[in-house]
Enzyme design. Sequence first.
Site, short mmCIF file in Angstrom:
data_model
loop_
_atom_site.label_atom_id
_atom_site.label_comp_id
_atom_site.label_asym_id
_atom_site.label_seq_id
_atom_site.Cartn_x
_atom_site.Cartn_y
_atom_site.Cartn_z
N ASP A 129 -85.02 10.23 -25.76
CA ASP A 129 -85.19 9.04 -26.62
C ASP A 129 -83.93 8.78 -27.46
O ASP A 129 -82.94 9.49 -27.35
CB ASP A 129 -86.44 9.29 -27.49
CG ASP A 129 -87.16 8.01 -27.86
OD1 ASP A 129 -86.61 6.91 -27.66
OD2 ASP A 129 -88.28 8.11 -28.38
N GLU A 176 -83.65 4.32 -24.26
CA GLU A 176 -83.00 3.73 -25.45
C GLU A 176 -83.38 2.27 -25.58
O GLU A 176 -82.68 1.50 -26.17
CB GLU A 176 -81.49 4.01 -25.47
CG GLU A 176 -80.73 3.64 -24.22
CD GLU A 176 -80.69 2.14 -24.02
OE1 GLU A 176 -81.48 1.65 -23.19
OE2 GLU A 176 -79.86 1.48 -24.67
N TRP A 177 -84.54 1.95 -24.97
CA TRP A 177 -85.22 0.66 -25.13
C TRP A 177 -84.44 -0.54 -24.58
O TRP A 177 -84.73 -1.69 -24.92
CB TRP A 177 -85.56 0.43 -26.62
CG TRP A 177 -86.01 1.69 -27.31
CD1 TRP A 177 -87.06 2.47 -26.94
CD2 TRP A 177 -85.43 2.32 -28.46
NE1 TRP A 177 -87.17 3.55 -27.79
CE2 TRP A 177 -86.19 3.48 -28.74
CE3 TRP A 177 -84.34 2.01 -29.29
CZ2 TRP A 177 -85.90 4.33 -29.80
CZ3 TRP A 177 -84.05 2.87 -30.35
CH2 TRP A 177 -84.82 4.01 -30.60
N GLY A 178 -83.42 -0.25 -23.77
CA GLY A 178 -82.63 -1.36 -23.21
C GLY A 178 -81.58 -1.88 -24.16
O GLY A 178 -80.86 -2.83 -23.83
N ASP A 179 -81.45 -1.27 -25.34
CA ASP A 179 -80.53 -1.80 -26.36
C ASP A 179 -79.07 -1.77 -25.91
O ASP A 179 -78.27 -2.59 -26.34
CB ASP A 179 -80.64 -0.98 -27.65
CG ASP A 179 -81.93 -1.29 -28.40
OD1 ASP A 179 -82.73 -2.12 -27.89
OD2 ASP A 179 -82.15 -0.71 -29.48
N ASN A 180 -78.73 -0.79 -25.08
CA ASN A 180 -77.33 -0.63 -24.66
C ASN A 180 -77.14 -0.93 -23.18
O ASN A 180 -76.25 -0.37 -22.53
CB ASN A 180 -76.85 0.79 -24.98
CG ASN A 180 -77.00 1.12 -26.45
OD1 ASN A 180 -76.15 0.78 -27.27
ND2 ASN A 180 -78.10 1.76 -26.80
N ASP A 184 -91.40 -0.41 -27.06
CA ASP A 184 -92.68 0.15 -26.59
C ASP A 184 -93.69 -0.91 -26.16
O ASP A 184 -93.81 -1.97 -26.75
CB ASP A 184 -93.32 0.98 -27.72
CG ASP A 184 -92.51 2.23 -28.00
OD1 ASP A 184 -91.43 2.39 -27.42
OD2 ASP A 184 -92.98 3.04 -28.81
#
Length: 404
Positions: free
Chosen positions: A150, A183-187, A205
């Site tokens: 995570d 990493e939630w697609g942030d990067n 999420d």
Amino acid sequence: MKRTCLLIHILTLFILPTQAQKFEGLAMTPPMGWNSWNTFGTDINEDLVKGIADAFVEFGYKDAGYTYIVLDDGWMAKERDDNGNLVADPEKFPAGMKALADYVHSKGLKFGLYNCAGTKTCAGYPGSRGHEYHDALLYASWGIDYLKYDWCNTGDLNAEEAYITMRDALYAAGRPVVFSICEWGDNEPWKWGKDVGHLWRISGDITPCWDCELGHGNWSSWGVWRIINMREGIRAASGPGHWNDFDMMEVGNGMTTSEDRVHFAMWAMLASPLIMGNDVRIRDEATIKILTNREVIAVNQDPLSKPAFRLIDEGDFEIWIKPLSGDDWAMCFVNMTKSEKALDFDWHFEHIGDNTINRTLDIQAKTYGIRDLHLHKEIGSTGEKLSAVIPGHDCLMIRLTPLK
Ligand code: GAL
């Protein structure tokens, strides 16, 4: 002569950098399994895991292809021990992680854990930052097969570099591990994740609703269609060993049966990992039927490994299509409204194909048989219109196969 060879060998070991990489040959089709987070949060323990493993076998999840049982956040004690080792919470896991992994393995299943690239996990347990190689060795000694990693408390870390560090640590530890980037697609991991991990989350999420956003102060969780629609242009990034991950599923967690059917159908169509997020120990026939539908799972696991794309958006209906191996196609006609809708689809009306692989559904030259993947029966052919009545928030999922 022998001494020269030995010298060269030693020089190679020390001078040339060891080529670190991810473990190849894992997750060649989207990984299938279960994760504790959606239903249990940090309220997890060894009896739960054993019960889940037993249910995998008893209710047919294992036979349907589900393999990984993954403990998410909350499995650790709040502090590392004096040697810097992570410690399984002794109250939740009195027999320890090795024994639990052994139990899961004894059922012919695989076992996974969660940690975080930051100093602490999202729920405040010790993170792996600065301990990557140490933690990887510990996981290997326990027999861990899957690591979800995570992105909380990471400060100014560079995501790609941080995930490469953990990838290299796992590789150095020597036990093959499916590495799940979260990493939630942030990067934009779909741009760099292929050589780093086996799957990467594309969103924050999930939450069990059709199309909602649920605010939690400085972050939100997202309904099924919010996640499906969140990213543009990531379809080509998925393939054997490297998948776009649309998050753990919420099937069985409160949506209607129709909505659950669509949710599962879409995760299958998108070639997303199929990680269940419900309490699979509960014998709920409707949920079991959806999650173990082998014809839908076969679409997800199809060896061509191409995710679906939205072919037509008519507002009330969305039509998704996924090319399959051989000359087959899967299609999903989704009723986006809450009321029943009649579908009347004329195969001659639309050009249907996937330009990225130069394939067309050639209904002039061939006739395709149509199979309903929920009713498990043939429902006609492309020689005639496709007519059906689809309940609100439900879908017709079909497989097209050329008729001989
Ligand atoms: C989030 C992650 C969730 C879950 C949670 C645990 O960052 O997206 O899937 O792992 O952390 O704290």
